[in-house]
Motif scaffolding. Structure first.
Motif, short mmCIF file in Angstrom:
data_model
loop_
_atom_site.label_atom_id
_atom_site.label_comp_id
_atom_site.label_asym_id
_atom_site.label_seq_id
_atom_site.Cartn_x
_atom_site.Cartn_y
_atom_site.Cartn_z
N ASP A 708 0.82 -1.21 0.00
CA ASP A 708 0.00 0.00 0.00
C ASP A 708 0.86 1.26 0.00
N ARG A 709 1.94 1.22 0.79
CA ARG A 709 2.81 2.40 0.83
C ARG A 709 3.52 2.59 -0.51
N ALA A 710 3.93 1.51 -1.14
CA ALA A 710 4.59 1.60 -2.45
C ALA A 710 3.66 2.24 -3.47
N LEU A 711 2.39 1.81 -3.47
CA LEU A 711 1.44 2.39 -4.43
C LEU A 711 1.19 3.86 -4.12
N ALA A 712 1.10 4.18 -2.84
CA ALA A 712 0.88 5.57 -2.47
C ALA A 712 2.04 6.45 -2.90
N ILE A 713 3.24 5.97 -2.71
CA ILE A 713 4.42 6.73 -3.13
C ILE A 713 4.43 6.88 -4.64
N TYR A 714 4.15 5.81 -5.35
CA TYR A 714 4.10 5.88 -6.81
C TYR A 714 3.09 6.95 -7.26
N LYS A 715 1.89 6.88 -6.69
CA LYS A 715 0.86 7.85 -7.07
C LYS A 715 1.30 9.28 -6.76
N ASP A 716 1.98 9.44 -5.64
CA ASP A 716 2.47 10.77 -5.28
C ASP A 716 3.48 11.28 -6.29
N ARG A 717 4.38 10.41 -6.73
CA ARG A 717 5.40 10.82 -7.69
C ARG A 717 4.80 11.20 -9.04
N PHE A 718 3.65 10.59 -9.39
CA PHE A 718 3.04 10.85 -10.69
C PHE A 718 1.73 11.64 -10.55
N ALA A 719 1.53 12.24 -9.39
CA ALA A 719 0.29 12.99 -9.17
C ALA A 719 0.31 14.34 -9.88
N ASP A 720 1.46 14.90 -10.08
CA ASP A 720 1.57 16.23 -10.68
C ASP A 720 2.45 16.13 -11.93
N ALA A 721 1.85 16.33 -13.08
CA ALA A 721 2.59 16.22 -14.34
C ALA A 721 3.24 17.52 -14.76
N SER A 722 2.96 18.59 -14.05
CA SER A 722 3.37 19.91 -14.51
C SER A 722 4.88 20.11 -14.58
N ASP A 723 5.64 19.34 -13.81
CA ASP A 723 7.10 19.51 -13.85
C ASP A 723 7.78 18.38 -14.62
N PHE A 724 7.03 17.67 -15.44
CA PHE A 724 7.61 16.61 -16.28
C PHE A 724 8.10 17.18 -17.60
N THR A 725 9.20 16.63 -18.07
CA THR A 725 9.72 16.93 -19.41
C THR A 725 9.74 15.64 -20.22
N PHE A 726 9.06 15.65 -21.35
CA PHE A 726 9.01 14.51 -22.25
C PHE A 726 9.89 14.77 -23.47
N THR A 727 10.56 13.74 -23.94
CA THR A 727 11.33 13.82 -25.18
C THR A 727 10.89 12.70 -26.10
N PHE A 728 10.60 13.06 -27.35
CA PHE A 728 10.23 12.09 -28.37
C PHE A 728 11.21 12.23 -29.54
N VAL A 729 11.82 11.13 -29.94
CA VAL A 729 12.76 11.13 -31.05
C VAL A 729 12.39 9.99 -31.99
N GLY A 730 12.33 10.25 -33.30
CA GLY A 730 12.10 9.15 -34.22
C GLY A 730 11.24 9.49 -35.41
N SER A 731 10.60 8.47 -35.96
CA SER A 731 9.91 8.58 -37.25
C SER A 731 8.47 9.04 -37.07
N PHE A 732 8.31 10.28 -36.77
CA PHE A 732 6.98 10.90 -36.66
C PHE A 732 7.07 12.31 -37.23
N THR A 733 5.92 12.87 -37.50
CA THR A 733 5.86 14.28 -37.86
C THR A 733 5.14 15.03 -36.75
N GLU A 734 5.32 16.32 -36.70
CA GLU A 734 4.64 17.12 -35.69
C GLU A 734 3.13 16.97 -35.80
N ASP A 735 2.63 16.98 -37.02
CA ASP A 735 1.18 16.87 -37.22
C ASP A 735 0.65 15.54 -36.72
N GLU A 736 1.44 14.48 -36.82
CA GLU A 736 1.00 13.17 -36.35
C GLU A 736 0.97 13.08 -34.82
#
Length: 954
Positions: A708-736
């Motif tokens: 239960d504590r592990a799940l609570a900690i996990y949820k806490d770490r992913f509760a706020d997406a505002s400070d996340f940085t995502f990187t996507f590299v590869g065979s896609f276009t911006e429009d896609e």
């Protein structure tokens, strides 16, 4: 973070080359042979598979064979292999180990590259010894590998000359032979341990008493120490000859020009007048069952393996190839069942697997293995074998079969889509197998089309029949390996035979394949928006900020036709939680990752993902949390659904939690028997004052993991997406990709937290010390020399420390290996970090004999002091620079490299365009600048000496 690095996405019984008949065709979409096969109304299974029509092959009048193929991935590179049908199986009792020794000698004096000039020359061209330049010797063959740049005509010419010298012109100088003895003996010493001691006992049974059991490539200490140099010269003369050799050349080359050079260089190879015949050796079936149980005080687990041997089925015809697909389906389905069992709340084994595959000496085999929980060998044995029996009695289900075929079809499609992006090295194994074993070698087009036609013809009943054929009660070996302390509890042969009989007679129930019809996500995200965009000049990337604060970096590429790599991070990690929560926090992401997602449990999710080229996994590290993954275009929506699900619908299933705990506890049972574990643990404890975040987990600490504590900690770490940085590299276009950003990322929760990871103050002592650990039966030593301390983190400082690593590696190999013959391998490594504060570590490691370690330690430190006093030689520094340049040329065309550079730059709060300045900075590295960092960071008072020696005699 090191600059020139590529991010990677994502035990049992190892049995570790005038014109005649030349043919060549320009690359075509489909070979005529394949057209004939595919256009038949009824395919004849006896039709021979077509040979790859995109490779130029030929055989010279002296019997030397060549395979030459143009391939431009990577650009300006060519990989060359020399294959020789000569291995340890050809040795006499006076030559044991000399096939392998001869492989070594081909790097220590050739006609055109005397002494160590080969390695020196190639290093000056940016070719790395051991990483690029390499070779191996097995029972039946010796293979040499040389990848080099193809844009330098002189280097390309000399590369071919190296291959020619390898083929027949080893100098085999007596002094060089005598120097190499020590290196080979150290390689032999390094391989000694529990596995080797047990292998020596079970190999005669595993190999049915054949010659293979007495011809391990490493040889014997007596022969390696004492053989007369004339013996190896005779072996070389007898066996290194054109009728047993082939060259394979794949790369960015002109094929016809290369063929001309091969003819010029290799046509004068000769075969001795009375050359011995190259016999083909086999492992004969003995038509009886065998059993052996072996133990060792350093074995850390109890392992059972059952092998049922059968005559080899070579893949030559269409029918053979189709049969190989049936075997692949069997392997997939049986292992999926075993994986499900291993994830039950109280799994009967730690791991298990089944495989129909090639064996050795003209045999195939059905291999069944499992790793037992301590003291529960019978339970593991019966659970594993029972599942094979279940398949034998009831077969597989239609839905299992459909998934297996769908998976193979997807793999076939993926391989075909990327056919023009395949690396040159990926072609070599097929041509090697064709030369060494007469194996089939299909072109990309032929393989795709034939596989595509054959997959729908496979039937479930045929797969079931394959299993029945291979799972026989004859020619079966049972091999058990375990710790000494379990010796008295291991079963006898009679008892194991009783288990087999009981399982055969047991009335089992058929397998139920439960598949969920639910969608992955329980709800549809509420779409967000893109707030801002800006180009990242120079690297064709764009930074996007979403309405919830998420930052996204996009870099579309054409390096692969259908590959998209994903990385995400946020500051925080386990550093934000107290020690009481540490074990729950550090295991939270793996528990969630193993527990299914959204509305699907683990088993349902695995089945749902069949045939989809998508993988997304969460992580929680000490200073950050995030996700990593990959996808193709077809699976991109699913990848975003998984990302959304790991933020909003994570789960930890009770079965997965209990299974994880059970496996963890079992894996700790015998680890203190392993000298390497004891050594590593002692180092960590001494460096970090027994801090629980730096030392291996104990049984008591496993008990502190709370679901239960592990799940609570996990949820806490992913509760706020505002400070996340995502990187996507590869065979896609911006429009896609933008619609997915808005729907699945911009909709993630925004709590507006401004988190930073915490500095835990876990640093090495300011003053070095020496620690000696005694553990192990073998007379060998393991030495680690380490420097730790505060650091001045900057682009140039990092580059100079990398250069110090590079030049010291060269010197350590020259001194400890080549000059003193004291080690098989030795290396230096540098690392540095920016956060939580600037720190570095620099290490030197090697293994050797207990009588040599002190003198070699002095030699290693002498090389360090030389660089501190005089700096590196300009020659060695130039080798480092050209190696970096050559690596960068290929890395710039790899998605993984760009993902690592961009994501790493954002995480370290650095400039993602630094790559544009890297070569300029590389030119600024000098003898003096490397000398300066050596004196700054390799200080005597900050040297830690860690030494592993055998158990003390009492």
């Amino acid at each position: 973070m090191k600059f020139i690095k590529t991010i990677a996405i994502a035990f049992l019984l190892p049995l570790s080359w005038g014109i005649a008949d030349a043919h060549a065709k320009a690359p075509t979409s489909l070979s005529q042979e394949a057209r004939t096969i595919l256009n038949q109304d009824t395919v004849s299974w006896d039709t021979k598979l077509p040979f790859d029509n995109e490779v130029l092959t030929g055989t010279l009048e002296n019997g030397f064979k060549y395979y030459i193929r143009r391939n431009v991935e990577p650009e300006k590179r060519v990989t060359m292999y020399l294959a020789v049908k000569v291995g340890s199986i050809l040795e006499t009792e006076q030559q044991l180990g000399l096939a392998h020794f001869l492989e070594h000698m081909n790097f220590n004096g050739l006609k055109h590259f005397p002494k160590n000039e080969l390695v020196d020359y190639l290093q000056k061209a940016g070719v790395r010894f051991g990483s690029d330049l390499n070779a191996y010797t097995s029972f039946d063959e010796t293979v040499y590998q040389l990848p080099i740049p193809s844009d330098d005509p002189e280097l390309l010419k000399n590369g071919l000359q190296v291959m020619r010298d390898w083929a027949q012109d080893a100098l085999l100088d007596t002094d060089e032979i005598n120097k190499e003895r020590g290196i080979v003996l150290e390689e032999m010493r390094g391989g000694r341990g529990a596995q080797q001691r047990m292998r020596d006992q079970y190999f005669p049974i595993l190999l049915n008493g054949s010659l293979y059991a007495n011809r391990l490539p490493i040889g014997t200490e007596e022969i390696i120490t004492n053989f007369d140099p004339e013996v190896i010269r005779g072996f070389h003369k007898d066996w290194y000859r054109p009728d047993l050799e082939s060259i394979i050349i794949v790369g960015d080359i002109d094929v016809k020009e290369m063929e001309s050079e091969v003819k010029r260089l290799f046509s004068d190879l000769t075969t001795p007048a009375n050359a011995p015949k190259r016999e083909k050796f086999t492992v004969d079936l003995i038509n009886k069952n065998q059993f052996i149980a072996v133990t060792d005080p350093e074995m850390t687990a109890t392992v059972g393996q059952i092998l049922v041997k059968r005559p080899e089925e070579k893949v030559v015809t269409v029918g053979d190839y189709r049969r190989s697909l049936l075997k692949s389906a069997y392997n997939q389905m049986i292992n999926a069942r075993l994986r499900d069992i291993s994830q039950s709340a109280n799994p009967p084994f730690l791991q298990a697997g089944v495989s129909i595959s090639e064996f050795i000496g003209g045999l195939d085999n059905l291999s069944i293995y499992f790793v037992s929980k301590p003291g529960l060998f019978e339970e593991g044995f019966k659970a594993t074998v029972k599942e094979v029996e279940r398949v034998d009695q009831f077969g597989f289900t239609a839905t299992e079969f459909q998934r297996a075929v769908a998976s193979m079809a997807k793999n076939n499609e993926t391989s075909y889509i990327e056919r023009d992006k395949k690396k040159s090295d990926s072609y070599v194994s097929s041509y090697l197998d064709n030369f060494l074993n007469d194996g089939a070698s299909l072109s990309n087009e032929d393989r795709y089309q034939i596989t595509k036609q054959l997959l729908p013809t496979l039937t479930l009943s045929e797969v079931d029949a394959i299993g029945k054929l291979y799972y026989e009660d004859i020619n079966r070996d049972v091999i058990i390996m375990g710790p000494d302390k379990e010796k008295e509890t291991l079963p006898t042969e009679a008892l194991v035979n009783t288990w087999f009989a009981d399982l055969k007679a047991e009335k089992l129930t058929a397998y139920e394949d439960n598949v969920s019809e639910l969608p992955l996500l329980a709800k549809t995200p509420v779409k967000g928006t893109i707030k801002s965009e800006k180009a990242i000049a120079g690297i064709d990337a764009k930074e996007i900020v979403l309405s919830n604060g998420i930052k996204v970096i996009l870099k579309p590429t054409t390096f692969k036709n259908d590959q998209i790599l994903i990385s995400a991070f946020s500051p925080g990690g386990t550093s934000l939680y107290p020690d009481a929560d540490y074990f729950s926090a550090s295991n939270a992401s793996s528990l969630v990752n193993g527990s299914g997602l959204g509305q699907l449990n683990n088993t349902e999710l695995r089945k749902y993902m069949t045939g989809k080229n998508v993988n997304v996994s969460p992580y929680i590290r000490e200073r950050s949390e995030g996700l990593s993954g990959s996808s193709d275009k077809e699976g991109l929506k699913l990848a975003f659904e998984m990302i959304y699900g790991y933020f909003t619908e994570p789960r930890i299933e009770d079965d997965i939690f209990q299974s994880t705990i059970q496996k963890a506890l079992s894996s700790l049972e015998n680890r203190d028997s392993d000298p390497n574990f004891v050594f590593s643990e002692a180092i960590q404890k001494s460096l970090y004052n027994n801090n629980i975040r730096r030392t291996p987990i104990s049984k008591d600490q496993v008990g502190q993991i709370n679901k239960d504590r592990a799940l609570a900690i996990y949820k806490d770490r992913f509760a706020d997406a505002s400070d996340f940085t995502f990187t996507f590299v590869g065979s896609f276009t911006e429009d896609e990709i933008k619609p997915y950003l808005e729907e699945y990322l911009a909709s993630l929760p925004n709590l507006g937290r401004n988190e930073q990871s915490k500095d835990l103050g876990l640093y090495e002592p300011a003053k070095g010390f020496e620690k000696v650990v005694h553990k192990g039966k073998e007379a060998k030593a393991n030495v680690r020399l380490s420097y730790y301390g505060d650091y001045k983190y900057s682009e140039m400082e990092n580059l100079n420390l990398d250069a110090l690593e590079g030049v010291l590696n060269i010197k350590l190999i020259e001194r400890l290996r080549e000059d003193e013959s004291g080690v098989y391998g030795v290396g230096a490594g540098a690392s540095y970090s920016k956060f939580p504060k600037n720190r570095y570590s620099f290490g030197i490691g090697y293994g050797t004999g207990v009588d040599k370690y002190e003198s070699l330690l002095a030699s290693a430190l002498d090389e360090v002091n030389k660089i501190k006093k005089d700096g590196p030689t300009q020659v060695d520094l130039d080798k480092f620079v050209i190696e970096q340049k050559r690596q960068l040329e290929t890395q710039l065309r790899e998605n993984g490299f760009w993902l690592g550079q961009i994501a790493g730059a954002y995480q370290n709060q650095e400039d993602p365009t630094y790559i544009l300045r890297y070569l300029d900075d590389l030119s600024k590295v000098t003898v003096e600048s490397v000398k300066e960092v050596a004196n700054k960071y390799l200080k005597d008072e900050q040297l830690f000496k860690f030494i592993l020696l055998p158990d003390e005699v009492k």
